[in-house]
Write a protein that holds these residues in place. Structure first.
Motif, short mmCIF file in Angstrom:
data_model
loop_
_atom_site.label_atom_id
_atom_site.label_comp_id
_atom_site.label_asym_id
_atom_site.label_seq_id
_atom_site.Cartn_x
_atom_site.Cartn_y
_atom_site.Cartn_z
N VAL A 145 0.83 -1.21 0.00
CA VAL A 145 0.00 0.00 0.00
C VAL A 145 0.86 1.26 0.00
O VAL A 145 0.61 2.20 -0.76
CB VAL A 145 -0.96 0.00 1.21
CG1 VAL A 145 -1.74 1.31 1.28
CG2 VAL A 145 -1.92 -1.19 1.12
N GLU A 146 1.86 1.30 0.85
CA GLU A 146 2.69 2.50 1.00
C GLU A 146 3.90 2.43 0.08
O GLU A 146 4.52 1.37 -0.08
CB GLU A 146 3.15 2.65 2.44
CG GLU A 146 2.00 2.84 3.42
CD GLU A 146 2.45 2.76 4.87
OE1 GLU A 146 2.02 3.60 5.67
OE2 GLU A 146 3.21 1.83 5.20
N ALA A 147 4.29 3.57 -0.47
CA ALA A 147 5.47 3.60 -1.33
C ALA A 147 6.74 3.33 -0.56
O ALA A 147 7.71 2.76 -1.09
CB ALA A 147 5.56 4.96 -2.03
N ALA A 148 6.76 3.70 0.70
CA ALA A 148 7.88 3.42 1.60
C ALA A 148 7.30 2.93 2.92
O ALA A 148 6.16 3.26 3.26
CB ALA A 148 8.73 4.67 1.81
N PRO A 149 8.06 2.13 3.67
CA PRO A 149 7.53 1.62 4.94
C PRO A 149 7.19 2.76 5.91
O PRO A 149 8.06 3.52 6.31
CB PRO A 149 8.68 0.77 5.49
CG PRO A 149 9.53 0.44 4.31
CD PRO A 149 9.41 1.62 3.39
N ARG A 150 5.92 2.84 6.24
CA ARG A 150 5.47 3.88 7.16
C ARG A 150 4.59 3.26 8.24
O ARG A 150 4.80 2.13 8.63
CB ARG A 150 4.73 4.98 6.39
CG ARG A 150 5.62 5.75 5.38
CD ARG A 150 4.89 6.97 4.83
NE ARG A 150 5.71 7.71 3.88
CZ ARG A 150 5.64 7.58 2.55
NH1 ARG A 150 4.76 6.72 2.02
NH2 ARG A 150 6.43 8.28 1.76
N HIS A 200 -2.48 7.87 4.52
CA HIS A 200 -2.45 7.46 3.12
C HIS A 200 -3.60 8.12 2.37
O HIS A 200 -3.42 8.59 1.23
CB HIS A 200 -2.57 5.94 3.03
CG HIS A 200 -2.61 5.42 1.63
ND1 HIS A 200 -1.49 5.29 0.85
CD2 HIS A 200 -3.65 4.99 0.87
CE1 HIS A 200 -1.83 4.81 -0.32
NE2 HIS A 200 -3.13 4.62 -0.35
N ARG A 201 -4.76 8.18 2.99
CA ARG A 201 -5.92 8.81 2.36
C ARG A 201 -5.66 10.30 2.17
O ARG A 201 -6.01 10.87 1.11
CB ARG A 201 -7.15 8.60 3.25
CG ARG A 201 -8.41 9.29 2.75
CD ARG A 201 -8.85 8.76 1.42
NE ARG A 201 -10.06 9.41 0.95
CZ ARG A 201 -10.50 9.33 -0.28
NH1 ARG A 201 -9.84 8.64 -1.20
NH2 ARG A 201 -11.62 9.93 -0.64
N ALA A 202 -5.06 10.95 3.17
CA ALA A 202 -4.78 12.37 3.06
C ALA A 202 -3.78 12.66 1.95
O ALA A 202 -3.94 13.62 1.18
CB ALA A 202 -4.25 12.90 4.40
N ARG A 203 -2.75 11.82 1.80
CA ARG A 203 -1.77 12.02 0.75
C ARG A 203 -2.41 11.80 -0.63
O ARG A 203 -2.13 12.54 -1.59
CB ARG A 203 -0.60 11.06 0.93
CG ARG A 203 0.40 11.49 2.01
CD ARG A 203 1.66 10.69 1.93
NE ARG A 203 1.42 9.28 2.19
CZ ARG A 203 1.48 8.72 3.38
NH1 ARG A 203 1.78 9.46 4.45
NH2 ARG A 203 1.26 7.44 3.55
N ALA A 204 -3.26 10.80 -0.72
CA ALA A 204 -3.91 10.52 -2.00
C ALA A 204 -4.85 11.65 -2.42
O ALA A 204 -5.00 11.96 -3.59
CB ALA A 204 -4.68 9.20 -1.93
#
Length: 205
Positions: A145-150, A200-204
């Motif tokens: 899901v995440e581009a980098a481990p978060r 993740h939703r906020a970034r999207a």
């Protein structure tokens, strides 16, 4: 609010069982279900909300059943939790690459865990095997899901560790302060998953 309730439950673990503990424990997951359902429209939100709702039922069964009394019901509830998260993460990660290096530690841990734990699960060997497979599937999908481990990745890893320790404590090697350790890891993992999803939703957006 959810974090405060979860911390309150953890702080009161030395006094278990106490009146109303079975009400307090599921409340954070119910709050997360509502928050995530509102944040994610459509099928993803429904699957995530179902996952947290199932986790709330699992929390209720473990506490109300004094962990062992309703263990099968708790196992079934958390299995729904894992499957719902797996489906939601798959939808969120659609088109993303498979991040096997990121998932490799969890896969290795899961294989070793299954090799050790399943033979000691008695009549629940099949149930535990299916559960571990779904748990690993959820973690692998979370890694995409995440581009980098978060936060989401870390939360999924802690969730894997917490759920595995439930089986270890029940079937293989009971250890001191198991409830405190497991609940702390579990609540932290579920909280990080929720926070990771919201970020993740906020970034999207």
């Amino acid at each position: 609010m959810a974090i405060a309730l979860g911390l309150a439950y953890i702080a009161l673990i030395p006094w278990l069982p106490y009146p109303g503990s079975w009400v307090l424990k599921p409340l954070p997951m119910l709050i997360y279900a509502a928050l995530i359902w509102r944040a994610f429209p459509g099928a993803v939100g429904r699957w995530l909300a179902l996952g947290y709702l199932a986790a709330a039922f699992g929390d209720f069964f473990l506490d109300y059943g004094a962990r062992d009394g309703l263990f099968r019901q708790a196992l079934a509830a958390f299995l729904v939790n894992q499957i719902a998260f797996l489906v939601a993460f798959a939808k969120l990660a659609a088109g993303s690459p498979w991040r096997w290096r990121r998932a490799a530690p969890a896969i290795a841990y899961g294989v070793l865990l299954a090799t050790w734990l399943v033979p000691q699960a008695g009549a629940l060997q099949v149930h535990v095997s299916v559960y571990i497979a779904c748990l690993l599937g959820m973690v692998v999908m979370a890694c995409r899901v995440e581009a980098a481990p978060r936060l989401l990745w870390l939360g999924a890893m802690l969730f894997l560790l917490a759920d595995s320790l439930i089986g270890v404590n029940k079937f293989a090697a009971p250890f001191p302060n198991a409830v405190l350790v497991i609940v702390s890891l579990y609540f932290t993992g579920q909280t990080l998953i929720a926070l990771g999803l919201l970020r993740h939703r906020a970034r999207a957006a």
